[in-house]
Design a protein around this motif. Sequence first.
Motif, PDB file in Angstrom:
ATOM      1  N   THR A   1      -2.147   1.159  -4.503  1.00  0.00           N
ATOM      2  CA  THR A   1      -1.468  -0.084  -4.151  1.00  0.00           C
ATOM      3  C   THR A   1      -0.454  -0.442  -5.232  1.00  0.00           C
ATOM      4  N   LEU A   2       0.748  -0.791  -4.783  1.00  0.00           N
ATOM      5  CA  LEU A   2       1.785  -1.227  -5.722  1.00  0.00           C
ATOM      6  C   LEU A   2       1.748  -2.740  -5.800  1.00  0.00           C
ATOM      7  N   HIS A   3       1.411  -3.225  -6.979  1.00  0.00           N
ATOM      8  CA  HIS A   3       1.376  -4.683  -7.156  1.00  0.00           C
ATOM      9  C   HIS A   3       2.765  -5.141  -7.536  1.00  0.00           C
ATOM     10  N   ALA A   4       3.588  -5.319  -6.542  1.00  0.00           N
ATOM     11  CA  ALA A   4       5.002  -5.544  -6.797  1.00  0.00           C
ATOM     12  C   ALA A   4       5.277  -6.935  -7.348  1.00  0.00           C
ATOM     13  N   VAL A   5       4.554  -7.912  -6.816  1.00  0.00           N
ATOM     14  CA  VAL A   5       4.709  -9.276  -7.311  1.00  0.00           C
ATOM     15  C   VAL A   5       3.325  -9.794  -7.636  1.00  0.00           C
TER      16      VAL A   5
ATOM     17  N   PRO B   1       0.849  -1.194   0.000  1.00  0.00           N
ATOM     18  CA  PRO B   1       0.000   0.000   0.000  1.00  0.00           C
ATOM     19  C   PRO B   1       0.890   1.252   0.000  1.00  0.00           C
ATOM     20  N   MET B   2       0.606   2.181  -0.900  1.00  0.00           N
ATOM     21  CA  MET B   2       1.378   3.415  -0.958  1.00  0.00           C
ATOM     22  C   MET B   2       0.404   4.582  -1.001  1.00  0.00           C
ATOM     23  N   SER B   3       0.934   5.749  -0.823  1.00  0.00           N
ATOM     24  CA  SER B   3       0.027   6.901  -0.784  1.00  0.00           C
ATOM     25  C   SER B   3      -0.697   7.084  -2.121  1.00  0.00           C
TER      26      SER B   3
ATOM     27  N   PHE C   1      22.731 -11.826   1.232  1.00  0.00           N
ATOM     28  CA  PHE C   1      22.249 -10.594   0.614  1.00  0.00           C
ATOM     29  C   PHE C   1      23.259  -9.993  -0.341  1.00  0.00           C
ATOM     30  N   GLN C   2      22.735  -8.980  -1.036  1.00  0.00           N
ATOM     31  CA  GLN C   2      23.490  -8.373  -2.111  1.00  0.00           C
ATOM     32  C   GLN C   2      24.709  -7.588  -1.630  1.00  0.00           C
ATOM     33  N   GLU C   3      24.511  -6.809  -0.559  1.00  0.00           N
ATOM     34  CA  GLU C   3      25.559  -5.861  -0.179  1.00  0.00           C
ATOM     35  C   GLU C   3      26.467  -6.431   0.887  1.00  0.00           C
TER      36      GLU C   3
ATOM     37  N   THR D   1      19.413 -12.676  -9.587  1.00  0.00           N
ATOM     38  CA  THR D   1      20.437 -11.905 -10.264  1.00  0.00           C
ATOM     39  C   THR D   1      19.806 -11.157 -11.426  1.00  0.00           C
ATOM     40  N   HIS D   2      20.540 -10.192 -11.969  1.00  0.00           N
ATOM     41  CA  HIS D   2      20.051  -9.637 -13.225  1.00  0.00           C
ATOM     42  C   HIS D   2      21.064  -9.871 -14.339  1.00  0.00           C
ATOM     43  N   ASP D   3      22.024 -10.723 -14.037  1.00  0.00           N
ATOM     44  CA  ASP D   3      23.090 -10.967 -14.999  1.00  0.00           C
ATOM     45  C   ASP D   3      22.856 -12.310 -15.692  1.00  0.00           C
TER      46      ASP D   3
ATOM     47  N   ASP E   1      20.511 -13.423  -2.792  1.00  0.00           N
ATOM     48  CA  ASP E   1      19.934 -12.300  -3.530  1.00  0.00           C
ATOM     49  C   ASP E   1      21.056 -11.451  -4.096  1.00  0.00           C
ATOM     50  N   GLU E   2      21.301 -11.601  -5.365  1.00  0.00           N
ATOM     51  CA  GLU E   2      22.366 -10.881  -6.045  1.00  0.00           C
ATOM     52  C   GLU E   2      23.648 -10.870  -5.228  1.00  0.00           C
ATOM     53  N   PRO E   3      24.180 -12.033  -4.932  1.00  0.00           N
ATOM     54  CA  PRO E   3      25.321 -12.070  -4.008  1.00  0.00           C
ATOM     55  C   PRO E   3      26.585 -11.474  -4.605  1.00  0.00           C
TER      56      PRO E   3
ATOM     57  N   LYS F   1       5.826  -5.533   7.679  1.00  0.00           N
ATOM     58  CA  LYS F   1       4.440  -5.818   8.039  1.00  0.00           C
ATOM     59  C   LYS F   1       3.423  -5.135   7.137  1.00  0.00           C
ATOM     60  N   LYS F   2       3.829  -3.981   6.596  1.00  0.00           N
ATOM     61  CA  LYS F   2       2.825  -3.258   5.820  1.00  0.00           C
ATOM     62  C   LYS F   2       2.566  -3.914   4.455  1.00  0.00           C
ATOM     63  N   MET F   3       3.448  -4.793   4.040  1.00  0.00           N
ATOM     64  CA  MET F   3       3.238  -5.435   2.738  1.00  0.00           C
ATOM     65  C   MET F   3       2.265  -6.603   2.901  1.00  0.00           C
TER      66      MET F   3
ATOM     67  N   GLY G   1      15.809 -10.697 -13.890  1.00  0.00           N
ATOM     68  CA  GLY G   1      14.848  -9.664 -14.254  1.00  0.00           C
ATOM     69  C   GLY G   1      15.462  -8.311 -14.023  1.00  0.00           C
ATOM     70  N   GLU G   2      14.779  -7.327 -14.584  1.00  0.00           N
ATOM     71  CA  GLU G   2      15.273  -5.973 -14.472  1.00  0.00           C
ATOM     72  C   GLU G   2      15.154  -5.489 -13.022  1.00  0.00           C
ATOM     73  N   SER G   3      15.845  -4.436 -12.737  1.00  0.00           N
ATOM     74  CA  SER G   3      15.740  -3.838 -11.418  1.00  0.00           C
ATOM     75  C   SER G   3      14.277  -3.480 -11.125  1.00  0.00           C
ATOM     76  N   GLY G   4      13.824  -3.822  -9.947  1.00  0.00           N
ATOM     77  CA  GLY G   4      12.461  -3.484  -9.564  1.00  0.00           C
ATOM     78  C   GLY G   4      11.418  -4.472 -10.034  1.00  0.00           C
ATOM     79  N   SER G   5      11.850  -5.592 -10.575  1.00  0.00           N
ATOM     80  CA  SER G   5      10.859  -6.516 -11.106  1.00  0.00           C
ATOM     81  C   SER G   5      10.294  -7.426 -10.019  1.00  0.00           C
ATOM     82  N   GLY G   6      10.779  -7.302  -8.796  1.00  0.00           N
ATOM     83  CA  GLY G   6      10.173  -8.058  -7.708  1.00  0.00           C
ATOM     84  C   GLY G   6      10.967  -9.272  -7.282  1.00  0.00           C
ATOM     85  N   LYS G   7      12.194  -9.353  -7.703  1.00  0.00           N
ATOM     86  CA  LYS G   7      13.014 -10.525  -7.372  1.00  0.00           C
ATOM     87  C   LYS G   7      13.285 -10.600  -5.874  1.00  0.00           C
ATOM     88  N   SER G   8      13.719  -9.467  -5.339  1.00  0.00           N
ATOM     89  CA  SER G   8      14.074  -9.486  -3.914  1.00  0.00           C
ATOM     90  C   SER G   8      12.848  -9.735  -3.059  1.00  0.00           C
ATOM     91  N   LEU G   9      11.732  -9.126  -3.430  1.00  0.00           N
ATOM     92  CA  LEU G   9      10.525  -9.305  -2.627  1.00  0.00           C
ATOM     93  C   LEU G   9      10.122 -10.771  -2.596  1.00  0.00           C
ATOM     94  N   THR G  10      10.242 -11.420  -3.723  1.00  0.00           N
ATOM     95  CA  THR G  10       9.888 -12.825  -3.766  1.00  0.00           C
ATOM     96  C   THR G  10      10.741 -13.626  -2.793  1.00  0.00           C
TER      97      THR G  10
HETATM   98  N1  LIG Z   1       9.776  -1.384   1.280  1.00  0.00           N
HETATM   99  C1  LIG Z   1       9.226  -1.069   0.105  1.00  0.00           C
HETATM  100  N2  LIG Z   1       8.312  -0.086   0.042  1.00  0.00           N
HETATM  101  C2  LIG Z   1       7.752   0.269  -1.129  1.00  0.00           C
HETATM  102  N3  LIG Z   1       8.048  -0.313  -2.286  1.00  0.00           N
HETATM  103  C3  LIG Z   1       8.936  -1.306  -2.304  1.00  0.00           C
HETATM  104  C4  LIG Z   1       9.585  -1.728  -1.120  1.00  0.00           C
HETATM  105  N4  LIG Z   1      10.467  -2.689  -1.412  1.00  0.00           N
HETATM  106  C5  LIG Z   1      10.344  -2.881  -2.751  1.00  0.00           C
HETATM  107  N5  LIG Z   1       9.438  -2.062  -3.292  1.00  0.00           N
HETATM  108  C6  LIG Z   1       9.044  -1.979  -4.679  1.00  0.00           C
HETATM  109  O1  LIG Z   1       8.712  -3.247  -5.091  1.00  0.00           O
HETATM  110  C7  LIG Z   1       9.164  -3.493  -6.415  1.00  0.00           C
HETATM  111  C8  LIG Z   1       9.999  -4.740  -6.450  1.00  0.00           C
HETATM  112  O2  LIG Z   1      11.148  -4.564  -5.626  1.00  0.00           O
HETATM  113  P1  LIG Z   1      12.325  -5.638  -5.523  1.00  0.00           P
HETATM  114  O3  LIG Z   1      13.239  -5.117  -4.456  1.00  0.00           O
HETATM  115  O4  LIG Z   1      11.773  -6.981  -5.332  1.00  0.00           O
HETATM  116  O5  LIG Z   1      13.040  -5.517  -6.927  1.00  0.00           O
HETATM  117  P2  LIG Z   1      14.302  -6.309  -7.453  1.00  0.00           P
HETATM  118  O6  LIG Z   1      13.837  -7.066  -8.597  1.00  0.00           O
HETATM  119  O7  LIG Z   1      14.948  -7.016  -6.351  1.00  0.00           O
HETATM  120  O8  LIG Z   1      15.215  -5.120  -7.969  1.00  0.00           O
HETATM  121  P3  LIG Z   1      16.789  -4.931  -7.849  1.00  0.00           P
HETATM  122  O9  LIG Z   1      17.368  -5.668  -8.967  1.00  0.00           O
HETATM  123  O10 LIG Z   1      16.965  -3.472  -8.011  1.00  0.00           O
HETATM  124  O11 LIG Z   1      17.194  -5.445  -6.524  1.00  0.00           O
HETATM  125  C9  LIG Z   1       9.931  -2.271  -6.824  1.00  0.00           C
HETATM  126  O12 LIG Z   1       9.107  -1.481  -7.673  1.00  0.00           O
HETATM  127  C10 LIG Z   1      10.170  -1.529  -5.561  1.00  0.00           C
HETATM  128  O13 LIG Z   1      10.135  -0.158  -5.793  1.00  0.00           O
END
Ligand SMILES: Nc1ncnc2c1ncn2[C@@H]1O[C@H](COP(=O)(O)OP(=O)(O)OP(=O)(O)O)[C@@H](O)[C@H]1O
Lengths: 305, 328, 481, 340, 299
Positions: free
Chosen positions: B21-25, B16-18, B97-99, B213-215, B180-182, B61-63, B42-51
Amino acid sequence: MLMFTLKRLGLAILVTFTVSLLSFSLLFMSGDPASAIAGENASATDIEAIRVLYGFDRPFLVQYADWLFGALSGDFGQSYYFRVPVAQLIGERLSTTMLLGVCGISFALVTAIPLGVAAAMRPNSLIDRTALFLSVMGQAMPSFWFGLVLIVVFSIQLGWLPPSGSATWKHFIMPTVVLGYYAMPAIMRLTRAGMLEVLNADYIRTARAKGASETRVMFKHALRNAVVPVVSLAAVQMGFMLGGSIVVESIFALHGAGYLAWESIARNDLPTVQALILIFSLFYIVFTFLSDLVNAWLDPRIRVG
Amino acid sequence: MSEPVLKVDNLTIDIPMSQGTLHAVRGIDFELKRGETLCIVGESGSGKSLTSLAIMGLLSKKMRCNAARLDFSGIDLRTQSPRAMRALRGDRMAMIFQEPMTSLNPAYTIGDQLMEALQLHRPVSRAEARARAIELLGKVGITAAESRLSQYPHQLSGGLRQRVMIAMALMCDPELIIADEPTTALDVTIQAQILRLLADLQREMNMAMILVTHDLGVVARIADKVVVMYAGEVVEKGSAREIFENPRHPYTRGLLRCIPVPGKTKPGEHLGSIPGIVPSLIGKVEGCAFRSRCDVAEAVCASEVPVRRTGEDHMYRCIHDVQPGAPS
Amino acid sequence: DKANDTLNAAFTKELESVDSYFNSAREGVILQRSIWDGLLYLNQETGEYEGNLATSWTWVDDTTLELKLREGVKFHNGEEFDADDVVYTVEFVAKPENGVVVQRNVNWMKGAEKVDKYTVRIFTNGPFPAALEYLAGPVSIYPNEYYAEAGPAGMALKPVGTGPYRVESVEPGKHFVLKKYEGYHGGPKGMADIGTVDIRTIPDVNTQLAELFSGGLDFIWGVPADQAEKLAMMDRSNVVNESTMRIGYLELDAAGRSGADNPMTKTKVRQAIAHAIDRQAIVDNLLKGASKVVHSACFPSQFGCDVDVTKYDFDPEKAKALLAEAGYPDGFEVDFYAYRDRPYAEAMLSYLSNVGIRANLKFLQYSALRDMRHKGETSMSFQTWGSYSVNDASAITSQFFKHGKEDFARDDEVLAWLDIADTSVDPEVRKANYSKALNKIADEAYWVPLFSYNANYVFTKEATFTPTPDEVVRFFHVRWK
Amino acid sequence: MSPTTTTQAAAAPGAASDANAVPVLELAGVTKTYRVKQGMFSAPKPLHALGGVNLKIHRKDVLGLVGESGCGKSTLAKILLGLEAPTSGKVLIDGREVTARERTVLARRIQPIFQDPYSSLNPRKSIEDIIALPLVVHKIGDSASRAKAVTRMLDLVGLPQRVLRGYPNQLSGGQRQRVAIARALVMNPEIVICDEPTSALDVSVQSQILNLLGDLREELGLTYLFISHNLAVVEHLATRVAVMYLGKIVEEAPASELFAGPRHPYTQALLESVLTPDPNLSVPDTHLGATYPNPIDPPSGCHFHPRCAKVMDICKTTPPPHVAGPQGHVDCHLHAAPAR
Amino acid sequence: MARTIETVAEDLRTPSPAAILRKRIFGHYGLVFGIAVLTIIVALALFAPLLTPHDPYAQDLMARMKPPFWMPGADPNHLLGTDFLGRDYLARLLYGARISLAIGLFAALISGLIGTAMGVAAGYFGGRVDLVVTFLINVRLAMPVVLVALAVVAILGGSLQVVVCVLGLLLWDRFAVVMRSSVLQVRDLEYVNAAKAIGCSTRRIILREIMPNVVNNLIVVATLEMAHAILLEAALSFLGLGVQPPTPSWGLMISEGKQMMLFEPWLIAIPGVALFILVLAINLLGDGLRDVTAPENRG
Ligand SMILES: Nc1ncnc2c1ncn2[C@@H]1O[C@H](COP(=O)(O)OP(=O)(O)OP(=O)(O)O)[C@@H](O)[C@H]1O
Ligand SMILES: Nc1ncnc2c1ncn2[C@@H]1O[C@H](COP(=O)(O)OP(=O)(O)OP(=O)(O)O)[C@@H](O)[C@H]1O
Ligand SMILES: [Mg+2]
Ligand SMILES: [Mg+2]
Ligand code: NI
């Protein structure tokens, strides 16, 4: 380590020296100390005699050098007013102020840190809002006003606490609260902000991924890192508190160094004021130095190269 | 083959965002067996990390996270109490993790942090934990492990820290490891070393591994299975060989054309590219999310997109059965 | 607190030293009267001098006073009182290099001489009519052996006297505990009634009141009029008001010390100022109590104080007219200096502005303001003077009109009259000359005398106390009911 | 993009690398030493970010500079841009030494493109202002001609005109990088220093930027110093390649030559580490040790020896010799004249 | 190739920074409240003569300490009663707002100028300049503010100008610290490097490239310091060394009312609450601005 300590020490000495020079020249301009010594009902000839007796007719730098060398050996001269050595005078009063400062900062830390942590754990929750409210109140409430209100409520209306003096621990409750409440908002906000930042850090995620419980994450992994800037702030606040306890001391009739400073200004008691400014600044410097050491202990990035 | 270690079916994550709703995955499914490596690209922001965070139960908790199925070794992760999840995390499933620079707590020594990972889950003494830490540090190729234990993270280089992270993840012999993108933050030579290390350990310990990864180069070299994500959706999924030799989705194909490959692409020649930018996922998302950047998109792409399969385990989402101009 | 036989009192100001020669504060005088005795005693009711440590005294000549001393008196530390103590004390304090703070209390004495064990002579520097006043007041007798050994510093920490109270403990500036001296010699002060007097310094009046309400204090004084009025209405404690010898006045730079062209050099301007301020309204509404408007440059009860001088009634129109005559039809702007009683100053400011005098208040510390006055930099300041409770016009009029640093009139005639009045031993001659001086001062409006002050004493209903105009609290006169 | 760009390949490698011509840009023995503090208690130590770099860039060359993180690539770029002064050594342009005073003049000839598209644009300025800034600073043209130049640049880098009034936060990473390129090119510089211009971008966007850079070089006759840690990218764009390790250039050669036959063990490892998307291959073994170098306390002798698979005794004690090759050089004991 | 598909991305482009800021401001309750209250107070101060017929300096000794309207015995003529000289309390409160605001504003202005100049110089130039500035900040922090302010005011007298100058000269430390660290953060960003490489002069880089990006921090500190100055002035007045009467500063009103606080509490309650609300509003404004412009919230 040694180099660092020496450098810090050098800086500290330079700072103290500058502060002392500033305060000395400031007070030098403040008119005729002889008149102050003479007291309210003295005649012109009394004053003239005193001027010569105390050497106020000498040039500024001579007087400063004189004072400085005395101060280096712990001799701040005689109080014009009390006619006792300033060191002794301040020595008697400092303990009250120190006690008050320690109580105040402890109160601030004890309330601010848990509140800040709780607020950071649940941003925008009720507790966060309460904490924010308390801190906003604390920042906007003039401490003299707060002190008077406390006296009215707890001494006069309820009769629970004695309004003035320093005889028992009960006497210190209200001054502590007033003084501590003044420092609380800043510490609380910093704790909250620090915790929020740290909680977003990657290593917190790591700790969670390890299966650490929430309390463990909070207190072992997050707080230790979030508290580093708080330590510095607390040191600074502690320094401010000692210098700023004037109001509190005068309201609660605590005869501490802050009150002495205020009265000495009013009485034109130069040696006392100078010594107090110097001592307060020394305290500040010592506290910040100690906080650096504590931080080094808390943060290995500082400690080990 | 054995039962899958991990089964994910129709996983969705909403934030949920202001602005809405962001349908991230949006409806992800895959499964993974012991000893397998699954790569999510997948590209940056495609939802890999969230998955991956969703699997670990580490979403904030808010997700809002929903799934038709989310099983780990027969345990339904959706219904586990936080306490039970904690017991699983770091023990039976671990994450890297990545970093590497920021993923270790700067306030504690490497040894403390490694030992904590074990002591949280096993009733072992400090000495035992220490022995295990030394053993694993040796395993991840860190020499003089003994003396490293008392060092702080900031005294180590990125490559070493990532090795420590890997050692930490392995402390309890997990069944599943999620990375996650180690290696994205690391230099190429070190990346190769770390990936090799991961691959070797995975084989040796017979773990299931998810590598995010995105590579595409990394994916090709290490994956058994590949999930290609775009805008929160799986656009193509299959075995690594299938994906690289017979890519079906225009996005996958575009990606493969984008990267210069020494020896294959001619120096100075135009690379393939995917124009445009990723669409926003806020609010209702319909049709093919890739259509705005797609060469072969048509009007119908704005509505329902069919899921197509070629063979047992190669699936993709596109209206085109066979891509125009595709090699096969 | 009658139950504990302890009277809890408060000082407003930190006392620099308990040694009465080394402080100039009212608090010091209060302690001095309880702890030490003078040679003489001024009976507040009759206004007569009585013997205290001396039993009789005679002027041998104009500059020599011979006194017979009381026998069998013992100091608090057991030391016996005799002529040696008197000689030692007088010789010590009379030497300027010993640094007694208020020199005028002691600099009239040249020295003392022992005649026999219980007879001494005190020599003055020239004829000094007010000598008895000082011997009954600020000059108290110290034990010679103890003082020689302890000095002023020791005396400040462990004071030893012959008075009705001995000092139990001193925390300098903060806390003083007095205990009834059972061995008191039975002089005119009488035996103390209250066993313990416990005095703390509490600077804030509100805190004092809070302590009073919560039972922590039994006795406070110097309570501002408004509060005292409310306290009296609340009827929880006794509120007593008594006039003091302090008067307030405006000091105007008639001599032009702050600049020859300054408006205050014009008599009409000074008179205008006197007409502009409604002193009666200020007294009625702000000072209240026993305060009175004063017209003469002295406190009415003082010897030589002629109150029958030119009076300037409140008349803003006349003030404006005078200003116009003086060449200031639109008024002028002036710095108005003050060091205490801001409300009174503010009230005067407002009156002045009504007649066109735009006064900017400069509120300074006393010593800073005195500096400026000594340098002649103030053309108008609000001053007060308490005459050290000396009931003689020499303590005020002569203090300010004899071309000293604080004389902004510099009137030679006045100086000449005052010189005669101060040194003559004939009361009539003195009276006549003071009167001449005071009349000229009033005519010329060198000063604008404003009002006399009063003091409010608030104390527990368990005690009785009668204040005196000299503003000195005599704890030995406080009694339990 | 125009289809003609495919023909450029012939022109690229070594086109201008006439060894005798005066290089546009030359570094002669440039060193840069920083003093860094590690922790609060220790005294600052010297960090040799660049340890005597000699490098020539010829007109229309694309010199690819590769090396791992922290080896000094950005430091070199900063020195060329005049953002840092070298501790010692010279920077020459057209064979002439450049003093610090002339930097502003040189700004017209050398322009940067930085790595991070998010921080390389001032968030408070509109895109138009950002691109026009160099013109304003150098007082070139009036506002009308500037507006025209900005419009032209937008076309050149392939951005729509409507972004002009926008702000950086409204653009994607790739678009921002295009703005950065437009800003760099608006002054018609000869040399562009690209410090990892694509490493923060997704591959799909990276290829767009690479194509753009290639096209621009063709159209405008630019010379690039192209810094990257991705060898594949470097191979794609560069005509010559320099490999850097801990502040030193360890190998330099024309791109084709270097990729065909890397001579330095580090270059070899770098090449092996390039992961081509080939599912038939597994992760390569680079034969490098896990001892990572610390620039504050560099290894003795050849800085690379602790990681080198072919390490010899001499490597541990003696700095490697400078071995000139047909079109470049390599600093390595392996290639030195056979031992005595 | 024909690309006829609507470009989803284009429509969803983020608004400009100004638009985002506007939206954030109105979404932040504290900030909106702060702005609203502050606006009201400023308006009251500006239009004071229209709002009350009374002269804040006109005394009436016969009508002293009349209670405010909610208490028995109130005079309808004086809504908030009168003070110890019979001056209308409402008029003094309204005119006093001017004084308090002016003190806050000018003190913040002076300290802002000093602190910003020092902080920016230290942050941007680093090295020796930084050492000197850090040293000065240390010296300043080591001096007990209240004490020094008291001493100076005691010496120079408490005219409005003196108080403002003293506060201005004493409160610059936070400006310097914050500006120094924000400039340090921005200084090494690549757009600054780009500007340098373009050949911008130092002046231009500081004024055009760096300042716009740190000015939000400056504003935040300025508001907080303004509140700080107002409170400090009140404290000085309370200790008897603030602005000189009859100037109706709120601090002075509290200090004057303090005498009667146990009997007529409204005398300090009214200016006390006014002071509290003003400082609260300014703080909320500052906090709100910080929240709204903080980098982590930036798009
Ligand atoms: N805490 C958060 N609050 C709001 N939006 C988020 C949050 N975390 C991730 N998102 C959004 O969810 C989407 C997916 O994020 P995710 O981190 O899974 O991407 P990713 O594929 O891992 O990207 P990257 O390659 O940059 O790590 C993105 O659009 C991101 O902006
Ligand atoms: N201003 C500075 N002060 C101190 N040390 C610095 C500074 N700038 C760079 N260094 C150090 O100099 C070395 C070279 O840095 P540089 O930024 O040139 O590396 P790089 O090759 O560009 O790395 P990357 O690939 O990570 O960008 C590094 O060890 C770095 O820590
Ligand atoms: Mg990610
Ligand atoms: Mg770099
Ligand atoms: Ni094209």
